[in-house]
Design an enzyme around this catalytic site. Structure first.
Site, mmCIF file in Angstrom:
data_model
loop_
_atom_site.group_PDB
_atom_site.id
_atom_site.type_symbol
_atom_site.label_atom_id
_atom_site.label_comp_id
_atom_site.label_asym_id
_atom_site.label_seq_id
_atom_site.Cartn_x
_atom_site.Cartn_y
_atom_site.Cartn_z
ATOM 1 N N ASP A 98 -8.006 -5.304 0.292
ATOM 2 C CA ASP A 98 -8.514 -6.113 -0.821
ATOM 3 C C ASP A 98 -8.137 -7.581 -0.741
ATOM 4 O O ASP A 98 -8.653 -8.392 -1.497
ATOM 5 C CB ASP A 98 -7.977 -5.554 -2.150
ATOM 6 C CG ASP A 98 -8.557 -4.194 -2.441
ATOM 7 O OD1 ASP A 98 -9.744 -4.008 -2.163
ATOM 8 O OD2 ASP A 98 -7.817 -3.330 -2.929
ATOM 9 N N HIS A 128 0.852 -1.191 0.000
ATOM 10 C CA HIS A 128 0.000 0.000 0.000
ATOM 11 C C HIS A 128 0.880 1.229 0.000
ATOM 12 O O HIS A 128 1.947 1.224 0.628
ATOM 13 C CB HIS A 128 -0.896 0.002 1.245
ATOM 14 C CG HIS A 128 -2.045 0.939 1.138
ATOM 15 N ND1 HIS A 128 -1.941 2.274 1.438
ATOM 16 C CD2 HIS A 128 -3.323 0.724 0.741
ATOM 17 C CE1 HIS A 128 -3.118 2.844 1.233
ATOM 18 N NE2 HIS A 128 -3.970 1.930 0.809
HETATM 19 N N1 ACO Z 1 4.108 -7.621 -4.739
HETATM 20 C C1 ACO Z 1 5.443 -7.639 -4.915
HETATM 21 N N2 ACO Z 1 6.233 -6.544 -4.811
HETATM 22 C C2 ACO Z 1 5.628 -5.374 -4.506
HETATM 23 C C3 ACO Z 1 4.235 -5.291 -4.297
HETATM 24 C C4 ACO Z 1 3.472 -6.469 -4.429
HETATM 25 N N3 ACO Z 1 2.138 -6.445 -4.239
HETATM 26 N N4 ACO Z 1 3.897 -4.008 -4.019
HETATM 27 C C5 ACO Z 1 5.043 -3.316 -4.056
HETATM 28 N N5 ACO Z 1 6.093 -4.131 -4.333
HETATM 29 C C6 ACO Z 1 7.511 -3.750 -4.404
HETATM 30 C C7 ACO Z 1 7.798 -3.015 -5.691
HETATM 31 O O1 ACO Z 1 8.248 -3.884 -6.710
HETATM 32 C C8 ACO Z 1 8.867 -2.036 -5.264
HETATM 33 O O2 ACO Z 1 10.094 -2.725 -5.236
HETATM 34 P P1 ACO Z 1 11.469 -1.929 -5.566
HETATM 35 O O3 ACO Z 1 11.591 -0.863 -4.513
HETATM 36 O O4 ACO Z 1 12.512 -2.990 -5.459
HETATM 37 O O5 ACO Z 1 11.299 -1.362 -6.936
HETATM 38 C C9 ACO Z 1 8.500 -1.691 -3.819
HETATM 39 O O6 ACO Z 1 7.740 -2.826 -3.348
HETATM 40 C C10 ACO Z 1 7.663 -0.430 -3.686
HETATM 41 O O7 ACO Z 1 6.558 -0.526 -4.579
HETATM 42 P P2 ACO Z 1 5.910 0.706 -5.348
HETATM 43 O O8 ACO Z 1 5.101 0.187 -6.484
HETATM 44 O O9 ACO Z 1 6.982 1.698 -5.644
HETATM 45 O O10 ACO Z 1 4.991 1.302 -4.194
HETATM 46 P P3 ACO Z 1 3.746 2.208 -4.414
HETATM 47 O O11 ACO Z 1 3.506 2.875 -3.104
HETATM 48 O O12 ACO Z 1 3.902 3.060 -5.606
HETATM 49 O O13 ACO Z 1 2.586 1.151 -4.735
HETATM 50 C C11 ACO Z 1 0.717 -0.289 -4.618
HETATM 51 C C12 ACO Z 1 1.573 0.778 -3.876
HETATM 52 C C13 ACO Z 1 0.287 0.243 -5.990
HETATM 53 C C14 ACO Z 1 -0.548 -0.545 -3.798
HETATM 54 C C15 ACO Z 1 1.556 -1.578 -4.774
HETATM 55 O O14 ACO Z 1 1.927 -2.071 -3.498
HETATM 56 C C16 ACO Z 1 0.816 -2.657 -5.564
HETATM 57 O O15 ACO Z 1 0.858 -2.661 -6.790
HETATM 58 N N6 ACO Z 1 0.118 -3.594 -4.869
HETATM 59 C C17 ACO Z 1 -0.685 -4.597 -5.547
HETATM 60 C C18 ACO Z 1 -2.021 -3.980 -5.949
HETATM 61 C C19 ACO Z 1 -2.936 -3.738 -4.790
HETATM 62 O O16 ACO Z 1 -3.128 -4.611 -3.935
HETATM 63 N N7 ACO Z 1 -3.559 -2.551 -4.774
HETATM 64 C C20 ACO Z 1 -4.548 -2.206 -3.739
HETATM 65 C C21 ACO Z 1 -4.136 -0.992 -2.987
HETATM 66 S S1 ACO Z 1 -5.268 -0.696 -1.702
HETATM 67 C C22 ACO Z 1 -6.557 0.101 -2.448
HETATM 68 O O17 ACO Z 1 -6.493 0.732 -3.444
HETATM 69 C C23 ACO Z 1 -7.823 -0.047 -1.744
#
Ligand code: ACO
Length: 427
Positions: free
Chosen positions: A362, A305
């Site tokens: 979720d 998140h």
């Molecule tokens: N699985 C594996 N790796 C992940 C995940 C994941 N679900 N989420 C983040 N990471 C990793 C990224 O690859 C990144 O790694 P790096 O630093 O080596 O490049 C690091 O963690 C940070 O991730 P970002 O994408 O930069 O973080 P951001 O804050 O932009 O993204 C997000 C948050 C979009 C929610 C992300 O965690 C994600 O895509 N999760 C899966 C989708 C999801 O569950 N969304 C629901 C959000 S809650 C809502 O909207 C109600």
């Protein structure tokens, strides 16, 4: 004078006021930065930028805290109802008995849709994604209820807010009915907000529909968990659309469009699809390895998140609600065991621990919604239904703010500098 932040740009020093909220990080007020320095700030994903002042919802992502008007989400989920939480978000305080009864009565009286709206549904293909239908139908409300779209009039804003909250279950249920080819079910004002929604979704005119109290309670709790979440992508979209003076129905349609994306509201659909793909616990490690592989775009859906760097407090409530629903419906879904095991394996893996990736709201919601009978395509619709309360509360807060301005971000331009047009025969 309060705290000041100093910034040195091109050899000149500038002071900026440091603003303090009631709780949470301080905010450096850079509104005069461009006028004073000729420079912008650069923060494309708004990771360090407060876009507005708000008194609705507070999140401490490190501690896993979510408060609505100061009340912890766990307490609201346990003791409140979606209608009461909606009143709280809209008005700032919990209602008295009379205030709650009057609010529920108002919402109940607005649940019907203009009959002509049914024609909009017929324009969609049967296999249309219900979120596509939601975007279209909610946007179209402004063509039907233009007697309440003078946004400078607080009474108009209140009526359109009530209409949106009240009609959303009817619109969402009709989107489902259309996809399965069943007749639309009209609202029944004897039922609760949530009971009415369940009946409009799963009831048919040929039979009496009985609302199962435990399912009604679980659904109502899911609505509470999704009611608001401060300045997330869809709420910021609603605020940005509303900042130009657009009518509330158009703004909420914009919010629905943003919520649809898999990184936001679409994640609950994606999370359940992922659990189905994983299937049994013995296949989990393979997917964990894929999620950790930089060269594989796969991510664990329902994990991670932008704000929570700890367990999402909504996921805790959601996990405990799964068993309640299973018991009430006398069902079991082996995917729940897969989800629990996946969570356990991920949380003990250094990759997820270092990046502070925890289950979000979720992760478990899809299992509950699926047990209740919703197809995955409806999951984000349910999210939109509940979040409508937060959207209208945030929109109202913005419009009521005398200092409100149109939202107009700037950019770091990296395209060509000025050049002369070259006629086609010379290219
Ligand atoms: N699985 C594996 N790796 C992940 C995940 C994941 N679900 N989420 C983040 N990471 C990793 C990224 O690859 C990144 O790694 P790096 O630093 O080596 O490049 C690091 O963690 C940070 O991730 P970002 O994408 O930069 O973080 P951001 O804050 O932009 O993204 C997000 C948050 C979009 C929610 C992300 O965690 C994600 O895509 N999760 C899966 C989708 C999801 O569950 N969304 C629901 C959000 S809650 C809502 O909207 C109600």
């Amino acid at each position: 004078m309060g705290d000041q932040a100093k910034l040195s740009v091109a050899g000149a020093e500038h002071d900026y006021a440091v603003l303090k909220g009631s709780v949470g990080p301080d905010v450096i007020d850079i509104r005069k930065l461009y006028a004073q320095t000729g420079a912008f700030t650069f923060d494309p994903g708004f990771t360090s930028t407060a876009s507005c002042e708000s008194a609705l919802t507070y999140i401490d992502g490190d501690e896993g805290v979510l408060l609505h008007r100061g009340y912890p989400i766990g307490q609201l989920a346990e003791n409140s109802s979606f209608m009461e939480t909606s009143y709280l978000l809209l008005n700032g305080e919990l209602p008295s008995k009379d205030e709650l009864a009057s609010f529920e009565n108002t919402i109940t009286r607005h649940t019907m849709l203009h009959e002509q709206l049914a024609n909009f549904y017929r324009g969609f293909r049967r296999d249309a994604h219900p979120m596509a239908i939601m975007c279209g139908v909610v946007g179209a409300l402004s063509a039907f209820y233009h007697d309440s779209t003078d946004i400078s009039d607080p009474e108009h804003r209140k009526i359109s807010s009530h209409r949106l909250i009240a009609k959303m279950p009817t619109i969402a249920a009709a989107a489902y009915k259309y996809s399965v080819g069943q007749p639309f079910v009209y609202p029944d004002n004897k039922l609760s907000y949530t009971g009415n929604f369940l009946r409009m979704t799963f009831g048919v005119p040929a039979e009496e529909y009985e609302v199962i109290p435990a399912v009604e309670k679980a659904m109502d709790r899911i609505f509470i968990l999704h009611a608001d979440h401060e300045q997330n992508a869809s709420t910021s979209t609603v605020r940005l659309a509303g900042s130009s003076g657009a009518n509330p129905f158009a703004c909420i349609a914009a919010g629905i469009a943003c919520l649809w994306g898999p990184a936001h509201g679409g994640a609950n659909e994606a999370a359940l699809n992922m659990l189905k793909e994983i299937g049994t616990p013995d296949r989990i490690q393979h997917y964990i390895d894929r999620a950790k592989d930089k060269n594989d775009p796969f991510r664990l859906m329902g994990f991670g998140h932008r704000v929570y760097k700890n367990y999402d407090p909504r996921a805790t409530v959601m996990q405990s609600t799964v068993r309640e629903v299973f018991d009430a419906l006398k069902v079991n879904d082996p995917l729940f065991e897969t989800a629990l095991r996946l969570e356990e394996i991920a949380l003990s893996d250094p990759y997820f621990a270092e990046k502070k990736l925890f289950p979000n709201v979720d992760f478990y919601s899809g299992i509950i919604l699926s047990a209740i009978g919703f197809p995955t395509t409806m999951f984000t619709v349910l999210f939109a239904l509940a979040r409508t309360v937060g959207w209208v509360a945030q929109w109202n807060e913005m419009i009521s703010d005398p200092g409100q301005k149109i939202g107009r971000p700037r950019q770091l331009y990296t395209g060509p500098t000025q050049r002369d047009y070259v006629p086609l025969d010379q290219r």
